[in-house]
Scaffold this motif. Structure first.
Motif, short mmCIF file in Angstrom:
data_model
loop_
_atom_site.label_atom_id
_atom_site.label_comp_id
_atom_site.label_asym_id
_atom_site.label_seq_id
_atom_site.Cartn_x
_atom_site.Cartn_y
_atom_site.Cartn_z
N ASN A 16 50.52 42.83 33.03
CA ASN A 16 50.71 43.05 34.48
C ASN A 16 49.54 43.82 35.08
O ASN A 16 49.08 43.51 36.18
CB ASN A 16 52.01 43.80 34.74
CG ASN A 16 53.23 42.97 34.42
OD1 ASN A 16 53.18 41.74 34.49
ND2 ASN A 16 54.31 43.62 34.05
N HIS A 17 49.08 44.84 34.36
CA HIS A 17 47.97 45.63 34.88
C HIS A 17 46.68 44.81 34.90
O HIS A 17 45.92 44.89 35.88
CB HIS A 17 47.78 46.89 34.04
CG HIS A 17 46.70 47.78 34.56
ND1 HIS A 17 46.86 48.54 35.70
CD2 HIS A 17 45.44 47.99 34.14
CE1 HIS A 17 45.75 49.19 35.94
NE2 HIS A 17 44.86 48.88 35.02
N LEU A 18 46.44 44.03 33.87
CA LEU A 18 45.24 43.19 33.85
C LEU A 18 45.27 42.18 35.00
O LEU A 18 44.24 41.91 35.62
CB LEU A 18 45.10 42.48 32.51
CG LEU A 18 44.61 43.35 31.36
CD1 LEU A 18 44.61 42.54 30.06
CD2 LEU A 18 43.24 43.92 31.62
N GLY A 19 46.45 41.64 35.27
CA GLY A 19 46.58 40.72 36.40
C GLY A 19 46.23 41.39 37.71
O GLY A 19 45.55 40.81 38.57
N LYS A 20 46.70 42.63 37.87
CA LYS A 20 46.37 43.40 39.08
C LYS A 20 44.88 43.66 39.16
O LYS A 20 44.28 43.55 40.24
CB LYS A 20 47.14 44.72 39.06
CG LYS A 20 46.93 45.57 40.28
CD LYS A 20 47.76 46.84 40.19
CE LYS A 20 47.61 47.69 41.42
NZ LYS A 20 48.44 48.90 41.34
N ILE A 22 42.43 41.84 37.94
CA ILE A 22 41.74 40.60 38.28
C ILE A 22 41.97 40.22 39.74
O ILE A 22 41.06 39.80 40.44
CB ILE A 22 42.17 39.46 37.33
CG1 ILE A 22 41.66 39.76 35.92
CG2 ILE A 22 41.65 38.11 37.82
CD1 ILE A 22 42.26 38.88 34.84
N ALA A 23 43.21 40.40 40.21
CA ALA A 23 43.55 39.99 41.57
C ALA A 23 42.97 40.92 42.64
O ALA A 23 42.56 40.45 43.70
CB ALA A 23 45.08 39.93 41.72
N GLN A 24 42.93 42.23 42.36
CA GLN A 24 42.55 43.17 43.41
C GLN A 24 41.27 43.95 43.17
O GLN A 24 40.71 44.50 44.10
CB GLN A 24 43.67 44.20 43.61
CG GLN A 24 44.93 43.61 44.18
CD GLN A 24 45.96 44.69 44.46
OE1 GLN A 24 45.86 45.80 43.96
NE2 GLN A 24 46.95 44.35 45.25
N TYR A 25 40.81 44.03 41.94
CA TYR A 25 39.70 44.94 41.65
C TYR A 25 38.47 44.24 41.08
O TYR A 25 37.73 44.80 40.30
CB TYR A 25 40.19 46.05 40.71
CG TYR A 25 41.22 46.92 41.39
CD1 TYR A 25 40.82 47.91 42.26
CD2 TYR A 25 42.57 46.70 41.21
CE1 TYR A 25 41.75 48.69 42.93
CE2 TYR A 25 43.51 47.46 41.88
CZ TYR A 25 43.09 48.45 42.73
OH TYR A 25 44.01 49.20 43.40
N VAL A 26 38.26 43.02 41.52
CA VAL A 26 37.06 42.27 41.16
C VAL A 26 36.32 41.96 42.46
O VAL A 26 36.93 41.56 43.45
CB VAL A 26 37.41 40.96 40.41
CG1 VAL A 26 36.18 40.11 40.20
CG2 VAL A 26 38.09 41.27 39.08
N LEU A 38 35.76 46.71 38.73
CA LEU A 38 35.68 48.16 38.82
C LEU A 38 35.92 48.80 37.46
O LEU A 38 36.76 48.33 36.69
CB LEU A 38 36.72 48.70 39.81
CG LEU A 38 36.26 48.81 41.26
CD1 LEU A 38 35.99 47.45 41.87
CD2 LEU A 38 37.28 49.56 42.07
N ARG A 39 35.17 49.84 37.17
CA ARG A 39 35.37 50.60 35.94
C ARG A 39 36.67 51.36 36.06
O ARG A 39 37.16 51.59 37.17
CB ARG A 39 34.20 51.55 35.74
CG ARG A 39 32.88 50.83 35.56
CD ARG A 39 31.73 51.82 35.47
NE ARG A 39 30.50 51.15 35.81
CZ ARG A 39 29.56 51.65 36.58
NH1 ARG A 39 29.69 52.86 37.08
NH2 ARG A 39 28.48 50.97 36.85
N PRO A 40 37.26 51.78 34.94
CA PRO A 40 38.56 52.47 35.02
C PRO A 40 38.57 53.65 35.98
O PRO A 40 39.50 53.79 36.77
CB PRO A 40 38.82 52.91 33.58
CG PRO A 40 38.15 51.86 32.76
CD PRO A 40 36.90 51.52 33.54
N TYR A 41 37.55 54.50 35.99
CA TYR A 41 37.56 55.65 36.89
C TYR A 41 37.44 55.21 38.34
O TYR A 41 37.94 55.89 39.24
CB TYR A 41 36.50 56.68 36.51
CG TYR A 41 35.08 56.18 36.56
CD1 TYR A 41 34.36 56.21 37.74
CD2 TYR A 41 34.45 55.70 35.41
CE1 TYR A 41 33.06 55.75 37.80
CE2 TYR A 41 33.16 55.24 35.46
CZ TYR A 41 32.46 55.26 36.65
OH TYR A 41 31.17 54.81 36.70
#
Length: 84
Positions: A16-20, A22-26, A38-41
């Motif tokens: 679920n987190h990986l999907g988020k 890819i969907a929002q943080y690329v 985006l890097r984790p921080y």
């Protein structure tokens, strides 16, 4: 004061987190024809800023060092906030 608590590796790699991510943080960089994740921080900072904007009228402060991706963090944060 905003505090950033990192997710555990297991939670970060959760489907679920990986999907988020890819969907929002690329971000698609048109100039260099690459996808930037985006890097984790940066992810944690973005999540905290969005939460601060949604729940408070108080100011917040995120500390990033030189070369840490402040521009990408602020760009992606503004995209997410404007989409809400």
């Amino acid at each position: 004061m905003l505090l950033i608590f990192p997710l555990s590796r297991k939670r970060f790699l959760n489907t679920n987190h990986l999907g988020k991510m890819i969907a929002q943080y690329v971000v698609h960089n048109e100039t260099h024809k690459i996808l930037m994740v985006l890097r984790p921080y940066q992810f944690y900072a973005t999540e905290q800023i969005v939460n601060q904007v949604a729940t408070s009228n108080d100011n917040g402060y995120i500390w990033h060092t030189t070369g840490s991706g402040k521009t990408l963090t602020s760009f992606k944060t503004s995209q997410i906030i404007m989409a809400c």
